[in-house]
Design a protein around this motif. Structure first.
Motif, PDB file in Angstrom:
ATOM      1  N   ASP A  16      43.071  52.760  44.668  1.00  7.12           N
ATOM      2  CA  ASP A  16      44.429  52.456  44.233  1.00  7.12           C
ATOM      3  C   ASP A  16      44.469  50.976  43.872  1.00  7.12           C
ATOM      4  O   ASP A  16      44.872  50.127  44.674  1.00  7.12           O
ATOM      5  CB  ASP A  16      45.420  52.785  45.356  1.00  7.12           C
ATOM      6  N   ASP A  17      44.038  50.657  42.643  1.00  8.15           N
ATOM      7  CA  ASP A  17      43.955  49.248  42.250  1.00  8.15           C
ATOM      8  C   ASP A  17      45.320  48.594  42.146  1.00  8.15           C
ATOM      9  O   ASP A  17      45.486  47.411  42.466  1.00  8.15           O
ATOM     10  CB  ASP A  17      43.164  49.089  40.947  1.00  8.15           C
TER      11      ASP A  17
ATOM     12  N   HIS B 192      39.619  45.267  33.821  1.00  9.08           N
ATOM     13  CA  HIS B 192      40.617  46.212  33.332  1.00  9.08           C
ATOM     14  C   HIS B 192      41.362  46.840  34.508  1.00  9.08           C
ATOM     15  O   HIS B 192      41.043  46.584  35.666  1.00  9.08           O
ATOM     16  CB  HIS B 192      39.968  47.289  32.454  1.00  9.08           C
ATOM     17  N   GLY B 193      42.369  47.664  34.173  1.00 13.33           N
ATOM     18  CA  GLY B 193      43.218  48.219  35.213  1.00 13.33           C
ATOM     19  C   GLY B 193      44.028  47.106  35.859  1.00 13.33           C
ATOM     20  O   GLY B 193      44.384  46.112  35.216  1.00 13.33           O
ATOM     21  N   ALA B 194      44.323  47.251  37.150  1.00 13.71           N
ATOM     22  CA  ALA B 194      45.090  46.240  37.874  1.00 13.71           C
ATOM     23  C   ALA B 194      44.188  45.191  38.524  1.00 13.71           C
ATOM     24  O   ALA B 194      44.684  44.258  39.155  1.00 13.71           O
ATOM     25  CB  ALA B 194      45.963  46.909  38.940  1.00 13.71           C
ATOM     26  N   TRP B 195      42.863  45.328  38.374  1.00 12.81           N
ATOM     27  CA  TRP B 195      41.944  44.392  39.026  1.00 12.81           C
ATOM     28  C   TRP B 195      42.165  42.944  38.600  1.00 12.81           C
ATOM     29  O   TRP B 195      42.103  42.041  39.463  1.00 12.81           O
ATOM     30  CB  TRP B 195      40.501  44.821  38.783  1.00 12.81           C
ATOM     31  N   PRO B 196      42.435  42.640  37.311  1.00  9.85           N
ATOM     32  CA  PRO B 196      42.695  41.238  36.956  1.00  9.85           C
ATOM     33  C   PRO B 196      43.917  40.659  37.670  1.00  9.85           C
ATOM     34  O   PRO B 196      43.942  39.464  37.979  1.00  9.85           O
ATOM     35  CB  PRO B 196      42.902  41.289  35.435  1.00  9.85           C
ATOM     36  N   ARG B 197      44.929  41.475  37.947  1.00  8.72           N
ATOM     37  CA  ARG B 197      46.087  40.999  38.708  1.00  8.72           C
ATOM     38  C   ARG B 197      45.668  40.576  40.103  1.00  8.72           C
ATOM     39  O   ARG B 197      46.118  39.537  40.617  1.00  8.72           O
ATOM     40  CB  ARG B 197      47.153  42.089  38.815  1.00  8.72           C
TER      41      ARG B 197
END
Length: 217
Positions: free
Chosen positions: A90-91, A147-152
């Motif tokens: 759950d990124d 990508h996805g929420a990982w950069p956040r």
């Protein structure tokens, strides 16, 4: 040969890592230190030892593994046999938690989940994060994924170390880990050199985004 050939690797002792982490553990401030690397790189062990060395007044560990999707959910999604891949986490939940921790200023405690290896399931609200603890250590495979929420999540982390042991060491650790959790020697080797290795290639490709690539001695 390390997991990231071609990148400059710093050779460090554990004591040097403690000293470096201590510079981030400034009372009255909040910093987040991230440890990443391929499966078997030693992230969990080093993170736990760093937090133990610094003590509970200075540091708390909030692992990414608490955001594993539950086995039932993975089965519904058809991803159970790929557990550990980037899309089995759950990124968004992980990024949301790091954002809350990064901006935590009130006296209210934030509770983070943990992953129980004996159950092979995440358990919610297991780790208490108090506002007056200056350093949060987080560790996980995908801190540098783009990508996805990982950069956040990455934007909340002040410094990320990519751990890069020798490949033989890493594979041996993985095989022994899988065996310790009930897999046969053949099953452990198949998983370590199959699914885990595919994840390792993806993770190694993100190493250039780390603040330091470290081989621990």
């Amino acid at each position: 040969m390390t997991a990231v050939p071609g990148l400059a690797t710093e050779t460090r002792t554990f004591e040097q890592l403690v000293q470096r982490a201590r510079t981030l553990a400034v009372p009255g401030q909040r910093h987040i230190l991230g440890l990443t690397g391929a499966p078997g790189a030693g992230k969990s062990t080093v993170a736990e030892q760093l937090v133990d060395e610094l003590g509970p007044e200075l540091a708390v560990l909030v692992p990414m593994d608490g955001f594993h999707l539950a086995n039932r959910v993975l089965a519904d999604l058809g991803r159970r046999e790929r557990k550990g891949a980037h899309d089995t986490f759950d990124d968004d939940g992980y990024a949301n938690l790091l954002e809350r921790i990064h901006s935590q200023t009130s006296d209210a405690v934030i509770y983070a989940p943990e992953f129980r290896r004996d159950l092979e399931e995440p358990i919610g609200s297991s780790i208490a994060v108090a506002a007056d603890v200056p350093l949060i250590v987080t560790e996980g495979n995908y801190l540098l994924l783009d990508h996805g929420a990982w950069p956040r999540a990455r934007r909340c982390v002040d410094e990320v170390w990519f751990l890069a042991p020798g490949e033989d060491v890493r594979h041996d650790r993985l095989i022994r880990r899988h065996e310790s959790y009930g897999k046969s020697p053949d099953e452990a080797r198949t998983w370590a050199l199959g699914s885990d290795e595919q994840n390792a290639l993806l993770i190694a490709a993100t190493a250039h985004n780390a603040d330091a690539v470290i081989e621990l001695i």
